[in-house]
Write a protein that holds these residues in place. Structure first.
Motif, short mmCIF file in Angstrom:
data_model
loop_
_atom_site.label_atom_id
_atom_site.label_comp_id
_atom_site.label_asym_id
_atom_site.label_seq_id
_atom_site.Cartn_x
_atom_site.Cartn_y
_atom_site.Cartn_z
N MET A 1 0.83 -1.21 0.00
CA MET A 1 0.00 0.00 0.00
C MET A 1 0.87 1.25 0.00
SD MET A 1 -3.15 -0.82 2.61
CE MET A 1 -4.30 0.37 1.90
N ARG A 2 0.35 2.29 -0.64
CA ARG A 2 0.97 3.61 -0.61
C ARG A 2 0.26 4.45 0.44
NH1 ARG A 2 0.11 3.34 -6.69
NH2 ARG A 2 -1.79 4.27 -5.93
N PRO A 3 0.90 5.50 0.92
CA PRO A 3 0.30 6.29 2.00
C PRO A 3 -1.12 6.80 1.69
CG PRO A 3 2.60 6.87 1.79
CD PRO A 3 2.28 5.94 0.65
N LEU A 4 -1.36 7.31 0.50
CA LEU A 4 -2.68 7.84 0.19
C LEU A 4 -3.73 6.72 0.14
CD1 LEU A 4 -4.33 10.34 -0.40
CD2 LEU A 4 -3.76 10.08 -2.81
N ASP A 5 -3.36 5.57 -0.40
CA ASP A 5 -4.27 4.42 -0.43
C ASP A 5 -4.59 3.96 1.00
OD1 ASP A 5 -4.20 4.38 -3.21
OD2 ASP A 5 -2.46 3.03 -3.23
N TRP A 6 -3.56 3.93 1.83
CA TRP A 6 -3.72 3.55 3.23
C TRP A 6 -4.70 4.49 3.93
CZ3 TRP A 6 -2.20 6.12 7.80
CH2 TRP A 6 -2.17 5.34 8.96
N TYR A 7 -4.52 5.77 3.72
CA TYR A 7 -5.36 6.77 4.37
C TYR A 7 -6.82 6.63 3.94
CZ TYR A 7 -6.61 11.22 6.48
OH TYR A 7 -7.20 12.17 7.25
N SER A 8 -7.07 6.51 2.65
CA SER A 8 -8.46 6.42 2.19
C SER A 8 -9.10 5.09 2.60
CB SER A 8 -8.56 6.65 0.69
OG SER A 8 -7.86 5.68 -0.02
N ALA A 9 -8.32 4.00 2.61
CA ALA A 9 -8.86 2.71 3.06
C ALA A 9 -9.21 2.77 4.55
CB ALA A 9 -7.85 1.60 2.79
N LYS B 1 2.46 10.81 12.73
CA LYS B 1 3.87 10.60 13.04
C LYS B 1 4.74 11.54 12.22
CE LYS B 1 4.62 7.69 16.01
NZ LYS B 1 4.71 8.27 17.34
N ASP B 2 5.83 12.02 12.84
CA ASP B 2 6.79 12.84 12.12
C ASP B 2 7.38 12.04 10.96
OD1 ASP B 2 6.44 14.96 13.87
OD2 ASP B 2 8.12 14.37 15.16
N LYS B 3 7.60 12.74 9.86
CA LYS B 3 8.17 12.12 8.66
C LYS B 3 7.39 10.88 8.26
CE LYS B 3 12.73 13.95 9.56
NZ LYS B 3 14.15 13.67 9.69
N PHE B 4 6.08 11.02 8.24
CA PHE B 4 5.17 9.91 7.96
C PHE B 4 5.55 9.16 6.68
CE2 PHE B 4 1.36 8.36 5.78
CZ PHE B 4 0.87 7.46 6.71
N THR B 5 5.75 9.89 5.60
CA THR B 5 6.03 9.21 4.33
C THR B 5 7.40 8.54 4.35
OG1 THR B 5 6.69 11.31 3.35
CG2 THR B 5 4.46 10.57 2.91
N ASP B 6 8.36 9.16 5.02
CA ASP B 6 9.70 8.55 5.11
C ASP B 6 9.67 7.24 5.89
OD1 ASP B 6 10.70 10.72 3.73
OD2 ASP B 6 11.46 11.74 5.52
N LEU C 1 3.25 1.10 8.41
CA LEU C 1 2.33 0.13 7.82
C LEU C 1 2.50 -1.25 8.45
CD1 LEU C 1 0.20 -0.56 5.68
CD2 LEU C 1 2.07 -0.88 4.04
N LEU C 2 3.74 -1.67 8.63
CA LEU C 2 4.00 -2.97 9.26
C LEU C 2 3.42 -3.02 10.66
CD1 LEU C 2 5.30 -5.75 9.13
CD2 LEU C 2 7.42 -4.70 9.92
N PHE C 3 3.63 -1.96 11.44
CA PHE C 3 3.07 -1.88 12.79
C PHE C 3 1.54 -1.94 12.74
CE2 PHE C 3 1.28 0.76 16.19
CZ PHE C 3 1.73 0.06 17.31
N ASP C 4 0.94 -1.18 11.83
CA ASP C 4 -0.51 -1.15 11.68
C ASP C 4 -1.06 -2.54 11.37
OD1 ASP C 4 -3.16 -0.11 11.25
OD2 ASP C 4 -2.73 -0.10 9.11
N ILE C 5 -0.43 -3.23 10.44
CA ILE C 5 -0.89 -4.59 10.08
C ILE C 5 -0.79 -5.53 11.26
CG2 ILE C 5 -0.38 -6.60 8.65
CD1 ILE C 5 0.52 -4.55 6.45
N GLU C 6 0.32 -5.45 12.00
CA GLU C 6 0.49 -6.32 13.17
C GLU C 6 -0.58 -6.07 14.23
OE1 GLU C 6 4.49 -6.17 14.67
OE2 GLU C 6 5.34 -6.77 12.73
N ILE C 7 -0.89 -4.81 14.47
CA ILE C 7 -1.90 -4.48 15.48
C ILE C 7 -3.29 -4.95 15.03
CG2 ILE C 7 -3.12 -2.57 16.63
CD1 ILE C 7 -0.33 -3.18 17.77
N ARG C 8 -3.65 -4.71 13.79
CA ARG C 8 -4.96 -5.14 13.31
C ARG C 8 -5.08 -6.65 13.18
NH1 ARG C 8 -5.68 -4.11 8.61
NH2 ARG C 8 -3.79 -3.03 8.05
N SER C 9 -3.95 -7.34 13.05
CA SER C 9 -3.97 -8.81 12.92
C SER C 9 -4.09 -9.52 14.26
CB SER C 9 -2.70 -9.29 12.22
OG SER C 9 -2.64 -8.80 10.93
#
Length: 129
Positions: A71-79, A109-114, A120-128
């Motif tokens: 996923m890209r940041p904008l896709d992540w945000y809209s999803a 988070k600071d420097k979100f895109t960087d 994203l990995l953290f987000d997936i782990e938490i939702r899983s």
């Protein structure tokens, strides 16, 4: 019903069934393209048979959709916006608020895109879990 590009796309019952069966629901299922496919092309959507509680059940094969890690940041945000509405409908406002806090914590988070890959990995782990 056929969904046109200018209409909001509802979340398919196939997504609900995947969650009800206890499987991880990838955030990519909440992209507009995925929801559009689930709503407008249900006959081309692959299903898999799983054995659960002494019964065979068919659930959505999520591997036919883009991988969450791609996923890209904008896709992540809209999803996430669609995911929060889905959570609210399924589990109520308290769960929506909890997941909204999680999402906003990550999105600010600071420097979100960087650092998006780690976020994203953290987000997936938490939702899983």
């Amino acid at each position: 019903p056929i969904i046109t590009p200018d209409m909001p796309v509802p979340v398919s019952n196939l997504v609900n069934n995947l969650a009800d069966a206890g499987f991880h629901v990838p955030l990519t299922l909440f992209s507009r393209d995925s929801l559009y496919k689930l709503q407008n092309q249900p006959l081309v959507v692959k299903m898999v048979k799983v054995h659960q509680n002494g019964q065979n059940v068919y659930i959505l094969d999520s591997s036919q959709f883009p991988a969450e890690m791609d996923m890209r940041p904008l896709d992540w945000y809209s999803a996430w916006e669609r995911y929060l509405e889905w959570i609210s409908a399924r589990q109520g406002l308290i769960q929506k608020r909890m997941w909204s806090c999680h999402f906003h914590f990550l999105a600010r988070k600071d420097k979100f895109t960087d650092h998006f890959s780690a976020i994203l990995l953290f987000d997936i782990e938490i939702r899983s879990s």
